[in-house]
Design an enzyme around this catalytic site. Structure first.
Site, PDB file in Angstrom:
ATOM      1  N   ASP A 165    -122.605 -44.616  23.137  1.00  0.00           N
ATOM      2  CA  ASP A 165    -121.623 -44.995  24.161  1.00  0.00           C
ATOM      3  C   ASP A 165    -120.838 -43.742  24.562  1.00  0.00           C
ATOM      4  O   ASP A 165    -119.728 -43.506  24.105  1.00  0.00           O
ATOM      5  CB  ASP A 165    -120.698 -46.078  23.579  1.00  0.00           C
ATOM      6  CG  ASP A 165    -119.619 -46.499  24.556  1.00  0.00           C
ATOM      7  OD1 ASP A 165    -119.877 -46.444  25.765  1.00  0.00           O
ATOM      8  OD2 ASP A 165    -118.529 -46.879  24.102  1.00  0.00           O
ATOM      9  N   LYS A 207    -115.785 -44.597  30.125  1.00  0.00           N
ATOM     10  CA  LYS A 207    -116.940 -45.070  29.356  1.00  0.00           C
ATOM     11  C   LYS A 207    -117.981 -45.786  30.214  1.00  0.00           C
ATOM     12  O   LYS A 207    -118.975 -46.257  29.681  1.00  0.00           O
ATOM     13  CB  LYS A 207    -116.472 -46.007  28.237  1.00  0.00           C
ATOM     14  CG  LYS A 207    -115.766 -45.261  27.098  1.00  0.00           C
ATOM     15  CD  LYS A 207    -115.084 -46.208  26.148  1.00  0.00           C
ATOM     16  CE  LYS A 207    -114.312 -45.469  25.075  1.00  0.00           C
ATOM     17  NZ  LYS A 207    -115.174 -45.037  23.954  1.00  0.00           N
ATOM     18  N   ARG A 242    -113.170 -38.210  26.758  1.00  0.00           N
ATOM     19  CA  ARG A 242    -111.891 -38.411  26.068  1.00  0.00           C
ATOM     20  C   ARG A 242    -110.673 -38.026  26.907  1.00  0.00           C
ATOM     21  O   ARG A 242    -109.603 -38.626  26.762  1.00  0.00           O
ATOM     22  CB  ARG A 242    -111.866 -37.609  24.761  1.00  0.00           C
ATOM     23  CG  ARG A 242    -112.945 -37.974  23.777  1.00  0.00           C
ATOM     24  CD  ARG A 242    -112.894 -39.447  23.422  1.00  0.00           C
ATOM     25  NE  ARG A 242    -113.936 -39.787  22.459  1.00  0.00           N
ATOM     26  CZ  ARG A 242    -114.200 -41.030  22.080  1.00  0.00           C
ATOM     27  NH1 ARG A 242    -113.514 -42.050  22.570  1.00  0.00           N
ATOM     28  NH2 ARG A 242    -115.155 -41.266  21.220  1.00  0.00           N
ATOM     29  N   GLU A 248    -123.415 -45.969  17.695  1.00  0.00           N
ATOM     30  CA  GLU A 248    -123.181 -47.401  17.547  1.00  0.00           C
ATOM     31  C   GLU A 248    -124.513 -48.140  17.357  1.00  0.00           C
ATOM     32  O   GLU A 248    -125.583 -47.600  17.603  1.00  0.00           O
ATOM     33  CB  GLU A 248    -122.494 -47.956  18.814  1.00  0.00           C
ATOM     34  CG  GLU A 248    -121.272 -47.150  19.241  1.00  0.00           C
ATOM     35  CD  GLU A 248    -120.368 -47.888  20.216  1.00  0.00           C
ATOM     36  OE1 GLU A 248    -120.543 -49.100  20.420  1.00  0.00           O
ATOM     37  OE2 GLU A 248    -119.473 -47.216  20.788  1.00  0.00           O
ATOM     38  N   THR A 291    -124.335 -45.537  29.194  1.00  0.00           N
ATOM     39  CA  THR A 291    -124.448 -45.964  27.804  1.00  0.00           C
ATOM     40  C   THR A 291    -125.937 -45.937  27.502  1.00  0.00           C
ATOM     41  O   THR A 291    -126.717 -46.612  28.180  1.00  0.00           O
ATOM     42  CB  THR A 291    -123.897 -47.405  27.619  1.00  0.00           C
ATOM     43  OG1 THR A 291    -122.532 -47.423  28.052  1.00  0.00           O
ATOM     44  CG2 THR A 291    -123.971 -47.830  26.160  1.00  0.00           C
ATOM     45  N   GLN A 312    -110.221 -40.832  29.341  1.00  0.00           N
ATOM     46  CA  GLN A 312    -109.796 -42.018  28.570  1.00  0.00           C
ATOM     47  C   GLN A 312    -108.304 -41.958  28.242  1.00  0.00           C
ATOM     48  O   GLN A 312    -107.573 -42.931  28.441  1.00  0.00           O
ATOM     49  CB  GLN A 312    -110.619 -42.092  27.275  1.00  0.00           C
ATOM     50  CG  GLN A 312    -110.314 -43.315  26.416  1.00  0.00           C
ATOM     51  CD  GLN A 312    -111.130 -43.322  25.112  1.00  0.00           C
ATOM     52  OE1 GLN A 312    -111.968 -42.446  24.887  1.00  0.00           O
ATOM     53  NE2 GLN A 312    -110.890 -44.300  24.266  1.00  0.00           N
ATOM     54  N   GLU A 324    -113.516 -37.428  16.352  1.00  0.00           N
ATOM     55  CA  GLU A 324    -113.137 -37.442  14.941  1.00  0.00           C
ATOM     56  C   GLU A 324    -113.641 -36.198  14.209  1.00  0.00           C
ATOM     57  O   GLU A 324    -112.921 -35.607  13.412  1.00  0.00           O
ATOM     58  CB  GLU A 324    -113.704 -38.696  14.270  1.00  0.00           C
ATOM     59  CG  GLU A 324    -113.118 -39.989  14.778  1.00  0.00           C
ATOM     60  CD  GLU A 324    -113.992 -41.177  14.437  1.00  0.00           C
ATOM     61  OE1 GLU A 324    -114.917 -41.487  15.226  1.00  0.00           O
ATOM     62  OE2 GLU A 324    -113.760 -41.788  13.377  1.00  0.00           O
ATOM     63  N   HIS A 360    -112.995 -45.841  12.003  1.00  0.00           N
ATOM     64  CA  HIS A 360    -112.951 -45.265  13.352  1.00  0.00           C
ATOM     65  C   HIS A 360    -111.649 -45.641  14.056  1.00  0.00           C
ATOM     66  O   HIS A 360    -110.979 -44.788  14.646  1.00  0.00           O
ATOM     67  CB  HIS A 360    -114.153 -45.726  14.177  1.00  0.00           C
ATOM     68  CG  HIS A 360    -114.087 -45.326  15.627  1.00  0.00           C
ATOM     69  ND1 HIS A 360    -114.225 -44.011  16.039  1.00  0.00           N
ATOM     70  CD2 HIS A 360    -113.874 -46.057  16.751  1.00  0.00           C
ATOM     71  CE1 HIS A 360    -114.096 -43.967  17.359  1.00  0.00           C
ATOM     72  NE2 HIS A 360    -113.885 -45.184  17.817  1.00  0.00           N
TER      73      HIS A 360
HETATM   74  O1  LIG Z   1    -107.567 -46.373  22.321  1.00  0.00           O
HETATM   75  C1  LIG Z   1    -108.253 -46.567  21.332  1.00  0.00           C
HETATM   76  O2  LIG Z   1    -107.789 -46.973  20.270  1.00  0.00           O
HETATM   77  C2  LIG Z   1    -109.723 -46.302  21.386  1.00  0.00           C
HETATM   78  C3  LIG Z   1    -110.553 -46.916  22.187  1.00  0.00           C
HETATM   79  C4  LIG Z   1    -111.986 -46.612  22.184  1.00  0.00           C
HETATM   80  O3  LIG Z   1    -112.452 -45.471  22.127  1.00  0.00           O
HETATM   81  C5  LIG Z   1    -112.811 -47.813  22.365  1.00  0.00           C
HETATM   82  C6  LIG Z   1    -114.249 -47.777  21.967  1.00  0.00           C
HETATM   83  O4  LIG Z   1    -115.145 -47.295  22.675  1.00  0.00           O
HETATM   84  C7  LIG Z   1    -114.570 -48.546  20.762  1.00  0.00           C
HETATM   85  C8  LIG Z   1    -115.527 -47.955  19.781  1.00  0.00           C
HETATM   86  O5  LIG Z   1    -116.569 -47.425  20.158  1.00  0.00           O
HETATM   87  O6  LIG Z   1    -115.261 -48.089  18.569  1.00  0.00           O
HETATM   88 CA   LIG Z   2    -117.636 -47.289  22.075  1.00  0.00          CA
HETATM   89 MG   LIG Z   3    -120.334 -47.302  28.003  1.00  0.00          MG
END
Ligand SMILES: O=C(O)/C=C/C(=O)CC(=O)CC(=O)O
Ligand SMILES: [Ca+2]
Ligand SMILES: [Mg+2]
Length: 391
Positions: A212, A232, A216, A180, A236, A219, A337, A113
């Site tokens: 979770d 995030k 995106r 998760e 959750t 983020q 992904e 991941h």
């Molecule tokens: O910026 C990154 O590399 C990614 C961060 C995430 O998405 C963190 C996350 O929630 C971790 C996960 O669920 O594997």
């Molecule tokens: Ca996560």
């Molecule tokens: Mg969360």
């Protein structure tokens, strides 16, 4: 969907019966719930007080001796005819959040991941961050927005940068899921004293399935340099069942080889991961089957690292593994992904396509574990519907 837990897994929940207001502690037996708040006086009278408030909080705090004593007594009694009076079909009760979530941490323990996300978010850099193989990376999340399976999830709103460079404020257009596994801490540790990697089982009670939810677009705009924040923290979701570690002895597997060797505080005498299979469904179409056995960092390493600086854990702390992704295309635990950041839509059985989640979508993540005597045991599921943001 009602999960059949058989008669040996004996996972714990908190439920509200028909016409009742107060929760009770329950145990999954087949497709029924055994009313532990009422039944404990019958088969484990010395421990009955632990279940009186209808949540798992006191039982979690009571520690490993109490956990084993109750499970052993339950195992011996559950097939007794006198137990039948305490069973109700799980489909007839409301399963509620089974413990008071204290702190919430989310790790990033899947190499696959982290590599996939690195390539998508930072195409010009190294796929894995330079510290990734030296420590289990994670971030502190928001305990107050951990919700039980079945709770609708409102599409989050926030700031993101459009392809044109313009900054938009509004509902996320890239709402995602993350499959998760969560670990529930029972026994607190002392502030200033790290939890040794060999002492995991003295602190952690059991596991649950976690989604979770992640926005995106929010983020990608907000995360440099402090990591996930509002992308995030809006929700959750967790499964209502907490499966005790004791039920997972048949699922222990050797973790992947470590290269380089981690520092001593992350070296376990007898390291083990868990052979769990997750199944991710969007509106009843199976889109992925992430394998937990492929996780690079083990649950014990995550706890040791979480406390390595002297930070303490509390009863009810929840730490999640991070998105579980295996090496195959149909084993990845997020739409980011699966759709390669929106470039390759995922086809659902009804003929429609998804890059990210639409309002009305239902996401369900279930999991099974390799069973002690062979075969598999169910761990339950976490489900949630996406609802539109209210004006
Ligand atoms: O910026 C990154 O590399 C990614 C961060 C995430 O998405 C963190 C996350 O929630 C971790 C996960 O669920 O594997
Ligand atoms: Ca996560
Ligand atoms: Mg969360």
């Amino acid at each position: 969907m009602t999960t059949d837990f058989g008669r040996t897994t004996l996972p714990y929940c908190s439920f509200v019966g028909v016409g009742e207001k107060r929760p009770r502690v329950g145990v999954g037996v087949g497709t029924d719930v055994l009313d532990l708040t009422a039944a404990a006086a019958r088969f484990v009278p010395d421990r009955a007080g632990l279940f009186a408030d209808g949540t798992l909080d006191r039982f979690l705090a009571a520690g490993a001796d109490a956990w084993h004593e109750v499970r052993d007594a339950l195992t011996a009694w559950v097939d007794d005819p006198s137990a039948r009076a305490f069973l109700v079909p799980a489909a007839e009760v409301d399963l509620v959040l089974p413990f008071t979530v204290a702190d919430y941490v989310d790790f990033y323990a899947s190499e696959q991941h982290a590599t996939n996300v690195g390539r998508l978010f930072r195409p010009d850099g190294e796929a894995l961050p330079s510290a990734w193989k030296h420590l289990p990376m994670g971030y502190h999340g928001r305990a107050g927005t951990v919700v039980v399976s079945g709770t609708p999830v409102t599409r989050p709103s926030g700031q993101s940068r459009a392809a044109s460079g313009h900054i938009d404020v509004g509902p996320s257009a890239r709402l995602d899921l993350e499959a998760e596994i969560g670990f529930v801490v029972g026994v607190p540790s002392t502030l200033g004293r790290p939890v040794d990697v060999d002492r995991f089982e003295q602190h952690v009670f059991g596991i649950c399935v976690v989604n979770d939810w992640s926005a995106r677009d929010l983020q990608a705009f907000e995360y440099v340099p402090l990591g996930p924040f509002l992308a995030k923290s809006f929700a959750t979701s967790v499964s209502p069942w907490i499966v005790p570690l004791a039920a997972l002895s048949g699922a222990r597997v050797e973790p992947p080889a470590r290269d380089p060797h981690p520092p001593t505080y992350l070296q376990d005498e007898d390291p083990w991961g868990l052979d769990l299979e997750l199944v991710v469904r969007i509106n009843d179409t199976i889109v992925s089957r992430p394998p937990f056995a492929s996780m690079y960092w083990t649950p014990a390493q995550m706890l040791a690292h979480l406390t390595a600086n002297g930070a303490s854990v509390r009863t009810g702390d929840l730490y999640a593994s991070g998105t579980v992704s295996g090496p195959a295309d149909d084993q990845v635990g997020s739409l980011l992904e699966l759709s390669r950041n929106g470039a390759e839509p995922v086809k659902l059985d009804d003929g429609s396509c998804r890059t990210f989640l639409l309002d009305g979508d239902e996401v369900t993540i279930s999991a099974t574990a390799a069973a002690p005597g062979g075969g598999h045991i169910a761990l339950g599921e976490v489900t949630g519907n996406v609802i539109a943001r209210q004006p």
